[in-house]
Scaffold this motif. Structure first.
Motif, PDB file in Angstrom:
ATOM      1  N   ALA A  31      -7.220  10.960   4.844  1.00  0.00           N
ATOM      2  CA  ALA A  31      -6.084  10.861   5.572  1.00  0.00           C
ATOM      3  C   ALA A  31      -4.856   9.807   5.080  1.00  0.00           C
ATOM      4  O   ALA A  31      -5.232   8.772   4.996  1.00  0.00           O
ATOM      5  N   ARG A  32      -3.718   9.681   5.823  1.00  0.00           N
ATOM      6  CA  ARG A  32      -2.858   8.837   6.233  1.00  0.00           C
ATOM      7  C   ARG A  32      -2.518   8.404   7.620  1.00  0.00           C
ATOM      8  O   ARG A  32      -2.749   9.196   8.669  1.00  0.00           O
ATOM      9  N   MET A  33      -2.603   7.333   7.479  1.00  0.00           N
ATOM     10  CA  MET A  33      -2.120   6.317   9.158  1.00  0.00           C
ATOM     11  C   MET A  33      -1.157   5.820   8.489  1.00  0.00           C
ATOM     12  O   MET A  33      -0.094   4.854   8.069  1.00  0.00           O
ATOM     13  N   TRP A  34       0.147   6.011   9.638  1.00  0.00           N
ATOM     14  CA  TRP A  34       0.711   5.798   9.934  1.00  0.00           C
ATOM     15  C   TRP A  34       1.783   4.968  11.116  1.00  0.00           C
ATOM     16  O   TRP A  34       0.953   5.317  12.348  1.00  0.00           O
ATOM     17  N   ALA A  35       2.374   4.088  10.795  1.00  0.00           N
ATOM     18  CA  ALA A  35       2.830   3.267  11.759  1.00  0.00           C
ATOM     19  C   ALA A  35       4.070   2.726  11.735  1.00  0.00           C
ATOM     20  O   ALA A  35       4.764   2.759  10.934  1.00  0.00           O
ATOM     21  N   TYR A  36       4.801   1.653  12.827  1.00  0.00           N
ATOM     22  CA  TYR A  36       5.620   1.608  12.691  1.00  0.00           C
ATOM     23  C   TYR A  36       5.748  -0.484  12.471  1.00  0.00           C
ATOM     24  O   TYR A  36       5.241  -0.473  13.295  1.00  0.00           O
ATOM     25  N   PHE A  37       6.003  -0.571  11.213  1.00  0.00           N
ATOM     26  CA  PHE A  37       6.097  -2.156  11.265  1.00  0.00           C
ATOM     27  C   PHE A  37       4.619  -2.779  10.790  1.00  0.00           C
ATOM     28  O   PHE A  37       3.831  -2.919  11.981  1.00  0.00           O
ATOM     29  N   GLY A  38       3.679  -1.256  10.073  1.00  0.00           N
ATOM     30  CA  GLY A  38       1.741  -1.254   9.793  1.00  0.00           C
ATOM     31  C   GLY A  38       0.950  -2.851   9.517  1.00  0.00           C
ATOM     32  O   GLY A  38      -0.181  -1.846   9.772  1.00  0.00           O
ATOM     33  N   ALA A  39       1.506  -3.488   8.816  1.00  0.00           N
ATOM     34  CA  ALA A  39       1.080  -3.920   7.299  1.00  0.00           C
ATOM     35  C   ALA A  39       0.191  -5.080   9.227  1.00  0.00           C
ATOM     36  O   ALA A  39      -1.086  -4.742   8.668  1.00  0.00           O
ATOM     37  N   GLY A  40       0.595  -5.057   9.722  1.00  0.00           N
ATOM     38  CA  GLY A  40      -0.134  -5.560  11.255  1.00  0.00           C
ATOM     39  C   GLY A  40      -1.379  -5.010  11.531  1.00  0.00           C
ATOM     40  O   GLY A  40      -2.532  -5.320  12.294  1.00  0.00           O
ATOM     41  N   ASP A  41      -1.450  -4.181  11.809  1.00  0.00           N
ATOM     42  CA  ASP A  41      -1.591  -2.873  12.415  1.00  0.00           C
ATOM     43  C   ASP A  41      -2.886  -2.497  11.199  1.00  0.00           C
ATOM     44  O   ASP A  41      -4.175  -2.267  11.984  1.00  0.00           O
ATOM     45  N   LEU A  42      -2.797  -1.935  10.072  1.00  0.00           N
ATOM     46  CA  LEU A  42      -4.200  -2.187   9.174  1.00  0.00           C
ATOM     47  C   LEU A  42      -4.413  -3.491   9.388  1.00  0.00           C
ATOM     48  O   LEU A  42      -6.069  -3.166   9.053  1.00  0.00           O
ATOM     49  N   ILE A  43      -4.367  -4.561   9.063  1.00  0.00           N
ATOM     50  CA  ILE A  43      -4.993  -5.587   8.947  1.00  0.00           C
ATOM     51  C   ILE A  43      -6.361  -5.701   9.808  1.00  0.00           C
ATOM     52  O   ILE A  43      -7.014  -5.602  10.093  1.00  0.00           O
ATOM     53  N   ARG A  44      -5.169  -5.330  10.945  1.00  0.00           N
ATOM     54  CA  ARG A  44      -5.908  -5.750  12.120  1.00  0.00           C
ATOM     55  C   ARG A  44      -7.368  -4.873  12.510  1.00  0.00           C
ATOM     56  O   ARG A  44      -8.751  -5.258  12.926  1.00  0.00           O
ATOM     57  N   ILE A  45      -7.437  -3.563  12.159  1.00  0.00           N
ATOM     58  CA  ILE A  45      -8.266  -2.662  11.913  1.00  0.00           C
ATOM     59  C   ILE A  45      -9.483  -2.912  10.377  1.00  0.00           C
ATOM     60  O   ILE A  45     -10.320  -2.579  10.545  1.00  0.00           O
ATOM     61  N   HIS A  46      -8.794  -3.039   9.703  1.00  0.00           N
ATOM     62  CA  HIS A  46      -9.234  -4.010   8.101  1.00  0.00           C
ATOM     63  C   HIS A  46     -10.227  -4.314   8.469  1.00  0.00           C
ATOM     64  O   HIS A  46     -11.366  -5.017   8.387  1.00  0.00           O
ATOM     65  N   GLY A  47      -9.923  -5.697  10.057  1.00  0.00           N
ATOM     66  CA  GLY A  47     -10.083  -7.029   9.867  1.00  0.00           C
ATOM     67  C   GLY A  47     -11.793  -6.316  10.756  1.00  0.00           C
ATOM     68  O   GLY A  47     -12.917  -7.518  10.996  1.00  0.00           O
ATOM     69  N   LEU A  48     -12.377  -5.367  11.215  1.00  0.00           N
ATOM     70  CA  LEU A  48     -12.916  -5.048  11.677  1.00  0.00           C
ATOM     71  C   LEU A  48     -14.042  -4.563  10.935  1.00  0.00           C
ATOM     72  O   LEU A  48     -15.279  -5.043  11.267  1.00  0.00           O
ATOM     73  N   TRP A  49     -14.152  -4.406   9.812  1.00  0.00           N
ATOM     74  CA  TRP A  49     -14.855  -4.862   8.351  1.00  0.00           C
ATOM     75  C   TRP A  49     -15.231  -6.067   7.192  1.00  0.00           C
ATOM     76  O   TRP A  49     -15.130  -6.739   6.596  1.00  0.00           O
ATOM     77  N   ASP A  50     -14.448  -6.844   8.795  1.00  0.00           N
ATOM     78  CA  ASP A  50     -14.505  -8.404   7.581  1.00  0.00           C
ATOM     79  C   ASP A  50     -12.931  -8.372   6.155  1.00  0.00           C
ATOM     80  O   ASP A  50     -13.531  -8.993   5.142  1.00  0.00           O
ATOM     81  N   HIS A  51     -12.024  -7.345   6.714  1.00  0.00           N
ATOM     82  CA  HIS A  51     -11.000  -7.161   4.772  1.00  0.00           C
ATOM     83  C   HIS A  51     -11.827  -6.829   3.853  1.00  0.00           C
ATOM     84  O   HIS A  51     -11.294  -7.206   3.065  1.00  0.00           O
ATOM     85  N   ASP A  52     -13.421  -6.284   3.973  1.00  0.00           N
ATOM     86  CA  ASP A  52     -14.107  -5.929   2.928  1.00  0.00           C
ATOM     87  C   ASP A  52     -13.809  -4.644   3.038  1.00  0.00           C
ATOM     88  O   ASP A  52     -14.827  -3.609   3.627  1.00  0.00           O
ATOM     89  N   TRP A  53     -13.364  -4.072   1.422  1.00  0.00           N
ATOM     90  CA  TRP A  53     -13.529  -2.360   1.195  1.00  0.00           C
ATOM     91  C   TRP A  53     -14.568  -2.296   1.370  1.00  0.00           C
ATOM     92  O   TRP A  53     -14.568  -0.821   1.472  1.00  0.00           O
ATOM     93  N   GLY A  54     -15.596  -2.526   0.380  1.00  0.00           N
ATOM     94  CA  GLY A  54     -16.597  -2.761   0.658  1.00  0.00           C
ATOM     95  C   GLY A  54     -17.344  -2.031   0.857  1.00  0.00           C
ATOM     96  O   GLY A  54     -18.405  -1.198   0.818  1.00  0.00           O
ATOM     97  N   LEU A  55     -17.523  -2.907   2.512  1.00  0.00           N
ATOM     98  CA  LEU A  55     -18.286  -2.433   3.683  1.00  0.00           C
ATOM     99  C   LEU A  55     -17.349  -0.984   4.653  1.00  0.00           C
ATOM    100  O   LEU A  55     -17.945  -0.202   5.052  1.00  0.00           O
ATOM    101  N   MET A  56     -15.726  -1.293   4.042  1.00  0.00           N
ATOM    102  CA  MET A  56     -15.011   0.316   4.885  1.00  0.00           C
ATOM    103  C   MET A  56     -15.819   1.320   4.549  1.00  0.00           C
ATOM    104  O   MET A  56     -16.030   1.229   3.306  1.00  0.00           O
TER     105      MET A  56
END
Length: 270
Positions: free
Chosen positions: A103-128
């Motif tokens: 899946a691709r995630m499109w957003a408008y000035f999306g860095a802040g949005d993606l950071i908050r979504i990744h924050g649900l996993w404490d910014h740990d890609w090993g957990l996400m």
């Protein structure tokens, strides 16, 4: 370029200086089929938003807070079904993407949005989960680089799901304009990646997609004359497809506006 079957569109409202889960206010996600996800974070820093004198908090109170589920005294309505703890939001977003490999995630000035979504996993890609997108596709770059004229948003801004829907509309408009430009310049796309993309999109719209064959398997058995013919007409097909999507989205928005206005004009019970 035709949209990919697993394109999704996301938006978050958030406390800009807080990258923890408490900084997430709300999240909205939609996809090309109109499957929506919306949640308001019950674990947000409500005290900051409602009572801080910071300029950022004042802005949130003016533009974001009124669009959330609230009680009569303007507190967050924690009994509302959209208001959920962060743990549940994390589980539901994981479930949303579970069947969307690549899946691709499109957003408008999306860095802040993606950071908050990744924050649900404490910014740990090993957990996400792997299917949750690791990076955003940036609509602002697409619009700026190709001088796309984006339509005005017709729904209240700074509501996460409204903004996610608008992101999808902006992408539709951009795709339609780019496809139209390609058709006018008479530059058919003859590369194999373009053909694979076209077949992928055809499969996504088919009730019996390829009898179980993969995209590459279908391309291998496709006669050369058919592959060349499809590729030659791809810009025209993309233009028609993009125009139809834009018309549909605008119709949906106009219909929603009309229903809302009509309901507001109806007299109440006598």
């Amino acid at each position: 370029m035709l949209p990919a079957p697993h394109d999704t569109y996301a938006d978050c409202e958030f406390i800009r200086h807080d990258l923890t889960v408490r900084g997430l206010i709300s999240v909205g996600i939609t996809d090309r089929a109109g499957r929506d996800y919306y949640a308001v974070n019950a674990d947000m820093d409500e005290h900051y938003v409602r009572h801080s004198g910071d300029e950022a908090a004042v802005w949130l109170r003016q533009h974001v807070w009124p669009l959330l589920p609230l009680t009569a005294d303007l507190a967050l309505d924690r009994a509302h079904p959209d208001v959920k703890p962060a743990d549940r939001i994390r589980q539901e977003i994981a479930a949303y993407y579970a069947s969307r490999a690549g899946a691709r995630m499109w957003a408008y000035f999306g860095a802040g949005d993606l950071i908050r979504i990744h924050g649900l996993w404490d910014h740990d890609w090993g957990l996400m989960p792997d299917n949750v997108p690791y990076r955003p596709r940036e609509l602002a770059d697409l619009i700026e680089d190709f001088h796309i004229t984006a339509p005005a948003q017709q729904t209240p801004e700074h509501h996460a799901l409204n903004d996610a829907h608008y992101n999808r509309l902006m992408h539709d408009v951009a795709l339609a304009e780019l496809a139209g430009a390609a058709a006018l310049t008479g530059c058919p796309r003859l590369d194999r990646a373009a053909l694979a993309e076209l077949v992928t999109n055809c499969l996504a719209r088919s009730a019996t997609p390829g009898r179980g064959r993969t995209v590459e398997e279908l391309i291998k058995v496709m006669p050369d004359w058919l592959a060349a013919d499809i590729d030659a007409h791809e810009p025209d097909l993309a233009t028609l497809h993009g125009g139809a999507i834009v018309a549909r989205r605008r119709y949906e928005q106009n219909l929603a506006q009309w229903i809302t206005a009509f309901a507001a004009q109806r007299p109440g019970p006598q």
